[in-house]
Design an enzyme around this catalytic site. Sequence first.
Site, mmCIF file in Angstrom:
data_model
loop_
_atom_site.group_PDB
_atom_site.id
_atom_site.type_symbol
_atom_site.label_atom_id
_atom_site.label_comp_id
_atom_site.label_asym_id
_atom_site.label_seq_id
_atom_site.Cartn_x
_atom_site.Cartn_y
_atom_site.Cartn_z
ATOM 1 C CG HIS A 71 -4.046 0.309 6.671
ATOM 2 N ND1 HIS A 71 -4.003 0.899 7.910
ATOM 3 C CD2 HIS A 71 -2.863 0.612 6.074
ATOM 4 C CE1 HIS A 71 -2.844 1.529 8.051
ATOM 5 N NE2 HIS A 71 -2.131 1.374 6.952
ATOM 6 C CG HIS A 83 3.885 -1.563 11.501
ATOM 7 N ND1 HIS A 83 4.720 -0.475 11.642
ATOM 8 C CD2 HIS A 83 3.145 -1.336 10.389
ATOM 9 C CE1 HIS A 83 4.485 0.388 10.657
ATOM 10 N NE2 HIS A 83 3.532 -0.118 9.881
ATOM 11 C CG ASP A 108 0.554 -1.132 7.811
ATOM 12 O OD1 ASP A 108 1.470 -1.929 8.102
ATOM 13 O OD2 ASP A 108 0.715 0.103 7.752
ATOM 14 C CG HIS A 137 0.021 4.442 4.698
ATOM 15 N ND1 HIS A 137 -0.737 3.663 5.544
ATOM 16 C CD2 HIS A 137 -0.792 5.446 4.268
ATOM 17 C CE1 HIS A 137 -1.952 4.177 5.628
ATOM 18 N NE2 HIS A 137 -2.016 5.261 4.869
ATOM 19 C CG ASP A 150 4.765 3.131 7.492
ATOM 20 O OD1 ASP A 150 3.856 3.556 6.745
ATOM 21 O OD2 ASP A 150 4.568 2.301 8.396
ATOM 22 C CG HIS A 151 4.036 0.221 4.318
ATOM 23 N ND1 HIS A 151 3.887 -1.072 4.728
ATOM 24 C CD2 HIS A 151 3.643 1.000 5.367
ATOM 25 C CE1 HIS A 151 3.421 -1.090 5.974
ATOM 26 N NE2 HIS A 151 3.270 0.154 6.382
ATOM 27 C CG HIS A 170 -0.437 0.122 2.524
ATOM 28 N ND1 HIS A 170 0.356 -0.833 3.103
ATOM 29 C CD2 HIS A 170 -0.561 1.122 3.446
ATOM 30 C CE1 HIS A 170 0.690 -0.434 4.327
ATOM 31 N NE2 HIS A 170 0.160 0.751 4.554
#
Length: 254
Positions: free
Chosen positions: A113, A170, A132, A57, A59-60, A55
């Site tokens: 998400h 995570h 996530d 985001h 942090d990905h 996805h």
Amino acid sequence: MMEIERIPCRTDNYVWLVHEPASGAVAVVDPADAEPVEARLATRGLRLTHILNTHHHGDHVGGNLALKARWKCTIVGPRADAARIPGIDVEVGDGDTYVLGKASAKVFDVPGHTRGHIAYWFSGAGALFCGDTLFALGCGRLFEGTPAQMWHSLGKLRALPDETQVYCAHEYTQSNARFAVSLEPGHAALGARAREIDAARARGEATVPSALGLEKRTNPFLRADDPALAAAMGMEGAAPEAVFAAVRAAKDRF
Ligand code: ZN
Ligand code: FE
């Protein structure tokens, strides 16, 4: 044979390095940053061939462009959200099979998400990369989807074999366990798992991946249709979507 390594990033992200020695394919799933990935590649003497994104985001996908500039690797990501995946080359979606060297992954659309979230299931290796969407004892926050959508998405993942290893993105397990125990303090298997998690974290160990069978038995977000969880929520007889929504809302407040 697929080899999978954990690359810890930022405070609690896990980037997964997937190495398929027979073909030389080397992928990272959801590179939050390029530097820790580069460091691991150098240590292991590997050349990056692919990035698999779940996805959009930061942090990905934060490491996408720097890694692509260095390695000319192929970036695979969700068709439904292609415009938000930096450097995407190959768009995949529900029901697709993505071939990585001699391994292959079935792709699931798992919105909730984010609206374009996907998961990759390598059936041969028994490995699920779910970003996530599903966490050990938890699930992702609903930033762009509804509870009913997320419940349906988690249902696709729950249908996979018990022995599937869940490679989520995570290390949230210990706080997820505290929440789950607060809902069902009398759930023996959950209590036992929570104690194991506390012990593992006290030793500084990761709690991911986890077995999907264990998630099915103990993760409240996979059990919204379990009468015992509905009862614990004071929602006997309620629809699973409603129980799921209540559990997710309670977690948001926890
Ligand atoms: Zn996310
Ligand atoms: Fe994340």
